[in-house]
Structures are given as structure tokens and as C-alpha cells.
Design a protein around this motif. Structure first.
Motif, PDB file in Angstrom:
ATOM      1  N   ASP A 130     -20.028  15.717   3.206  1.00 22.69           N
ATOM      2  CA  ASP A 130     -19.056  16.342   2.308  1.00 22.69           C
ATOM      3  C   ASP A 130     -19.332  15.947   0.862  1.00 22.69           C
ATOM      4  OD1 ASP A 130     -17.762  17.542   4.432  1.00 22.69           O
ATOM      5  OD2 ASP A 130     -16.128  16.066   4.523  1.00 22.69           O
TER       6      ASP A 130
ATOM      7  N   VAL B 168     -22.467  17.789  -0.345  1.00 21.83           N
ATOM      8  CA  VAL B 168     -22.178  19.209  -0.580  1.00 21.83           C
ATOM      9  C   VAL B 168     -21.434  19.386  -1.897  1.00 21.83           C
ATOM     10  CG1 VAL B 168     -20.873  21.212   0.247  1.00 21.83           C
ATOM     11  CG2 VAL B 168     -22.215  19.842   1.856  1.00 21.83           C
TER      12      VAL B 168
ATOM     13  N   ARG C  99     -24.166  23.556   2.500  1.00 22.47           N
ATOM     14  CA  ARG C  99     -24.033  22.613   3.619  1.00 22.47           C
ATOM     15  C   ARG C  99     -25.079  22.912   4.687  1.00 22.47           C
ATOM     16  NH1 ARG C  99     -19.855  19.401   5.297  1.00 22.47           N
ATOM     17  NH2 ARG C  99     -18.518  20.357   3.713  1.00 22.47           N
TER      18      ARG C  99
END
Length: 320
Positions: free
Chosen positions: A216, A219, A172
Motif C-alpha cells: 500500500d 502504491v 499495484r
């Protein structure tokens, strides 16, 4: 839009609502990215009656990511990518396609058009200029000596970074840094000369170019197989050079749209200074944006692509 799989390749497939399409366009992403990078362009392409195919390139997302060895290096080369895309198109019932690419994807679409001229009717590239095959091989180190702002590629190619950044949180941080995220004090975490500044990486904040939901997703996709696969694209320099020697005297006949990002610090405008001499049917335009122009200036990018498709692609030949 749906996720599909063909052999070792995962791709997004989108078809106009009425199920009919005028042509098929393949969209090739760059580094570090995945097929979802085209999320702002796909609706425009569908509105023009195109069937859209956006693969996760080998090493990325949900596609196969083989370990890089002398025996597997060819899997990450331009020539094999051209074969993979042609085979995917065949399975989807298309013998010819339009191509679009960004970053590494831009480099790829030029090479596919060079290697498979009958397969590619038209192509566009965002940020990445065309370069002609060269007779002499130049190592990455020699290239960086000539173009210092390519120095980040040395860090990506040497294998150290992928061994350091392995957890989801580290990935991330890496993606936020690559997508322009900065520290709380406004410091950049990436240098084009040095690469990722590891001492600053833990302090990187969320990039403004992606929502938390989008990040998200990214990632999760990059965490599937880690950063080894994506970075393998920086390890095929000599192989690609060898494979394109037979195309030394070839040129790209297909019409090309090149969209230059004026604030791109990696693929800087001066790199495109002489592309007119190598591309016979070139449309060149620009957007005021960084390397991530597809997200930062989507309306401007879409307007250039739409105009080119209407004028150059469909203006001359209604059905491909």
C-alpha cells in the motif's frame, strides 16, 4: 528514521541512537523502487555507527519528477545524479561518503565514483556489475540483439506502458508483477525478453516479498506522479554515453563490494564475468536470491555488507 527534503530531493535520514556516527552512507535504489527498499539494511548500518541517507531518486516517490524532453533529459543522467548526491552530502555536512546501490542504483554508484572520485571512499552494489565506458555507442535495440533478456527495457523505454498503467489499481498490479507476483495458476507476469505481459496483468496476485501494508505504501508513493519518471531512466542511454567519454581511461580506485544474486534473471551472473579486470580493489560474493535480494535474502546481504564494512572500510581507517 525520518523523511527530509533538500531542494528537489526527498530522502530518508537515520542516525545511530547516540547521535554519533563514524561515516555517512548514501543508499541508491533501483527500478521500480524507492528509498524504502533499504528497510532491512538500515538497522544493520546504524548498528555499525553509520549515518544513513536514502534518497528517492529523481522521478520517484516524493522527489521531483520532471517530464522527459530533449531539454530535460540531462536531469535523469548519471552525471547529474552524481552532482545531486554530492550537493545533498554537502548540505548534510559531509565531503565524503560511502555508497551503496541496487539495480539502477548499482549502476549509479559506480558512475558517481568514476565522476567524483574524491567524494566516494568506498562503494557496494547488489546485483549490478560494473561496466567500463565504451568508445562506440550501442543503441538499446543493438544491445537487446546481443543480450535478449534485456528486451524488457524496450517496453519500458518506449513510453507505451506508462500511458496504459495509470490508476492506483493498475500501478499495484504492475508492482506486484515486477516484484515476482504470479497468477492464480502460477504463471509469471513479467518476461525478461518481452516485459510486462499485459494480458496476464489483471490476474496477478500479491507478491510474497512485501506485506499488504508495505505494498500500500509503495502504491501510494508511485501514484504521486505515475510511472513516467521512473521509466525516464531507460531513455538516457546516449546522453550517458556522451558524458562518460572523458572517463574512457579512468578506473575506480575506491574499494568495491559486489554482491551477486545467483537467481537474478535480468542482471544475470554472466554479466559480471570480467569485472575483476576493471576494479582494482574488489570484494565479490553472492547470495542465492532473485533480483530482489535485499528483501528475499536480507540476512545474507546484511552479513556480506557488515563483514566488508568491518574488514575493508573500518579495518583500514577508523575515521573517514
Amino acid at each position: 528514521m525520518q523523511h527530509c527534503t533538500a531542494a528537489t530531493t526527498r530522502y530518508l535520514l537515520a542516525v545511530p541512537p547516540n547521535g554519533k556516527y563514524r561515516a555517512t552512507i548514501f543508499l541508491i535504489h533501483g527500478f521500480p523502487d524507492i528509498s524504502m527498499c533499504w528497510r532491512y539494511q538500515i538497522p544493520t548500518l546504524l548498528s555499525l555507527g553509520l549515518r544513513v541517507v536514502a534518497p528517492d531518486c529523481i522521478g520517484y516517490g516524493r522527489s521531483e519528477a520532471p517530464r522527459f524532453t530533449p531539454e530535460s533529459a540531462w536531469r535523469y543522467g548519471y552525471r547529474q545524479c552524481a552532482k545531486d548526491m554530492k550537493e545533498l552530502a554537502r548540505q548534510l555536512g559531509s565531503s565524503q561518503v560511502i555508497l551503496g546501490g541496487h539495480d539502477w542504483g548499482g549502476a549509479v554508484v559506480y558512475r558517481i565514483a568514476l565522476y567524483e572520485p574524491e567524494f566516494v571512499t568506498h562503494l557496494f552494489s547488489v546485483c549490478t556489475p560494473y561496466w567500463q565506458p565504451t568508445k562506440e555507442f550501442r543503441s538499446l535495440e543493438e544491445t537487446v540483439a546481443m543480450i535478449p533478456y534485456f528486451g524488457y527495457q524496450l517496453q519500458l523505454a518506449n513510453g507505451g506502458l506508462e500511458n496504459i498503467l495509470q490508476t492506483k489499481e493498475q500501478i499495484r498490479q504492475f508492482l506486484n508483477a515486477m516484484y515476482g507476483g504470479r497468477t492464480a495458476s502460477g504463471e509469471a507476469v513479467v518476461s525478461t525478453e518481452k516485459g510486462i505481459l499485459l494480458e496476464k496483468l489483471p490476474g496477478v496476485k500479491q507478491t510474497p516479498l512485501l506485506s499488504k501494508t508495505e505494498m500500500d505504501y509503495y502504491v501510494d508513493e508511485f501514484s504521486r506522479t505515475g510511472l513516467h519518471g521512473p521509466m525516464n531512466w531507460y531513455r538516457t542511454r546516449k546522453q550517458n554515453w556522451k558524458e562518460e567519454q572523458e572517463f574512457m581511461d579512468s578506473s575506480i580506485e575506491a574499494p568495491v563490494l559486489f554482491i551477486q544474486a545467483t537467481k537474478d534473471t535480468a542482471l544475470r551472473p554472466e554479466l559480471a564475468r570480467n569485472i575483476d579486470r576493471y576494479l582494482k580493489n574488489l570484494t565479490k560474493c553472492e547470495v542465492v536470491a532473485s533480483h530482489w535480494a535485499l528483501w528475499e535474502a536480507p540476512e545474507e546481504c546484511n552479513a556480506h555488507i557488515k563483514r566488508w564494512l568491518e574488514d575493508v572500510v573500518f579495518g583500514r581507517k577508523e575515521k573517514l
